[in-house]
Design an enzyme around this catalytic site. Structure first.
Site, PDB file in Angstrom:
ATOM      1  N   HIS A  36       0.852  -1.190   0.000  1.00  0.00           N
ATOM      2  CA  HIS A  36       0.000   0.000   0.000  1.00  0.00           C
ATOM      3  C   HIS A  36       0.892   1.246   0.000  1.00  0.00           C
ATOM      4  O   HIS A  36       2.107   1.153   0.188  1.00  0.00           O
ATOM      5  CB  HIS A  36      -0.930   0.020   1.226  1.00  0.00           C
ATOM      6  CG  HIS A  36      -0.210   0.040   2.528  1.00  0.00           C
ATOM      7  ND1 HIS A  36      -0.041  -1.079   3.318  1.00  0.00           N
ATOM      8  CD2 HIS A  36       0.429   1.044   3.179  1.00  0.00           C
ATOM      9  CE1 HIS A  36       0.660  -0.765   4.384  1.00  0.00           C
ATOM     10  NE2 HIS A  36       0.958   0.521   4.329  1.00  0.00           N
TER      11      HIS A  36
HETATM   12  C1  T46 Z   1       3.038   0.598   6.880  1.00  0.00           C
HETATM   13  C2  T46 Z   1       3.816  -0.654   7.037  1.00  0.00           C
HETATM   14  C3  T46 Z   1       5.297  -0.407   7.109  1.00  0.00           C
HETATM   15  C4  T46 Z   1      -3.912  -0.935  13.680  1.00  0.00           C
HETATM   16  O1  T46 Z   1      -4.991  -1.189  14.248  1.00  0.00           O
HETATM   17  N1  T46 Z   1      -3.158   0.130  14.109  1.00  0.00           N
HETATM   18  C5  T46 Z   1      -1.981   0.452  13.526  1.00  0.00           C
HETATM   19  O2  T46 Z   1      -1.335   1.413  13.946  1.00  0.00           O
HETATM   20  C6  T46 Z   1      -1.509  -0.348  12.425  1.00  0.00           C
HETATM   21  C7  T46 Z   1      -0.211  -0.006  11.742  1.00  0.00           C
HETATM   22  C8  T46 Z   1      -2.278  -1.404  12.022  1.00  0.00           C
HETATM   23  N2  T46 Z   1      -3.462  -1.703  12.649  1.00  0.00           N
HETATM   24  C9  T46 Z   1      -4.214  -2.879  12.235  1.00  0.00           C
HETATM   25  C10 T46 Z   1      -4.808  -2.799  10.838  1.00  0.00           C
HETATM   26  C11 T46 Z   1      -4.810  -4.237  10.376  1.00  0.00           C
HETATM   27  O3  T46 Z   1      -5.983  -4.878  10.825  1.00  0.00           O
HETATM   28  O4  T46 Z   1      -3.329  -3.995  12.214  1.00  0.00           O
HETATM   29  C12 T46 Z   1      -3.632  -4.863  11.122  1.00  0.00           C
HETATM   30  C13 T46 Z   1      -2.401  -5.069  10.233  1.00  0.00           C
HETATM   31  O5  T46 Z   1      -2.104  -3.844   9.550  1.00  0.00           O
HETATM   32  P1  T46 Z   1      -1.561  -3.823   8.046  1.00  0.00           P
HETATM   33  O6  T46 Z   1      -2.155  -4.942   7.292  1.00  0.00           O
HETATM   34  O7  T46 Z   1      -1.790  -2.436   7.499  1.00  0.00           O
HETATM   35  O8  T46 Z   1      -0.003  -4.076   8.292  1.00  0.00           O
HETATM   36  P2  T46 Z   1       1.188  -3.977   7.234  1.00  0.00           P
HETATM   37  O9  T46 Z   1       2.338  -4.674   7.854  1.00  0.00           O
HETATM   38  O10 T46 Z   1       0.771  -4.427   5.897  1.00  0.00           O
HETATM   39  O11 T46 Z   1       1.522  -2.400   7.125  1.00  0.00           O
HETATM   40  C14 T46 Z   1       2.009  -1.700   8.265  1.00  0.00           C
HETATM   41  C15 T46 Z   1       1.295  -0.348   8.423  1.00  0.00           C
HETATM   42  O12 T46 Z   1      -0.128  -0.559   8.420  1.00  0.00           O
HETATM   43  C16 T46 Z   1       1.616   0.608   7.301  1.00  0.00           C
HETATM   44  O13 T46 Z   1       1.189   1.923   7.642  1.00  0.00           O
HETATM   45  O14 T46 Z   1       3.510   1.546   6.268  1.00  0.00           O
HETATM   46  O15 T46 Z   1       3.405  -1.477   8.136  1.00  0.00           O
END
Ligand code: T46
Length: 134
Positions: free
Chosen positions: A49
């Site tokens: 993303h």
């Molecule tokens: C990024 C990369 C480097 C939350 O509830 N609070 C938070 O602060 C974050 C970061 C995530 N979440 C929840 C949302 C999803 O249900 O945790 C779950 C996993 O998040 P996501 O699929 O977005 O994780 P990544 O590893 O794909 O991405 C993350 C960050 O979301 C993003 O901002 O830049 O790490």
């Protein structure tokens, strides 16, 4: 595309090492949120993303992982494996993280609270926005 790797000062002595993170000093923004990824399973690719506004600094505080950054024109792939090095991820940058070592703890400092509305999760949408004005 220019990628900024922030060299964080390591305070070391015979007891070990310490790195301090300070907003608006070695971290170039106010820190509103810190999160970390760990126990990432084999073969997993995360991220996939971009953010409309969010700026972040990622630090592999333990172990290593690879980062792919893409500004819509150019891609840069790099290894994060140094707890005294922070990768600045500007807004509007597609990111993918992969090849996590078993012990990897990837800590991320962000300049804002979590907001799903700030995510661009479709590469097609990101690419169109990158080429049609942001
Ligand atoms: C990024 C990369 C480097 C939350 O509830 N609070 C938070 O602060 C974050 C970061 C995530 N979440 C929840 C949302 C999803 O249900 O945790 C779950 C996993 O998040 P996501 O699929 O977005 O994780 P990544 O590893 O794909 O991405 C993350 C960050 O979301 C993003 O901002 O830049 O790490």
């Amino acid at each position: 595309m220019q990628i900024k790797l922030i060299q964080l000062q390591k305070h070391g002595d015979e007891r070990g090492s310490l790195v301090a993170l300070e907003e608006e000093k070695n971290i170039p923004f106010p820190i509103k949120r810190v999160y970390y990824l760990f126990k990432t399973q084999d073969g997993v690719r995360r991220g996939l993303h971009a953010h409309k506004k969010l700026k972040q600094v990622a630090i592999a505080v333990r172990g290593s992982c690879r980062f792919l950054l893409d500004d819509g024109d150019e891609k840069i792939d790099l290894l994060l494996d140094n707890p005294a090095q922070g990768l600045l991820i500007e807004s509007f940058m597609w990111r993918e993280m992969y090849d996590f070592s078993d012990d990897c703890v990837l800590m991320v400092l962000a300049d804002d609270y979590y907001d799903e509305g700030d995510y661009i999760r479709s590469y097609e949408e990101f690419h169109a926005l990158a080429h049609g004005g942001k």
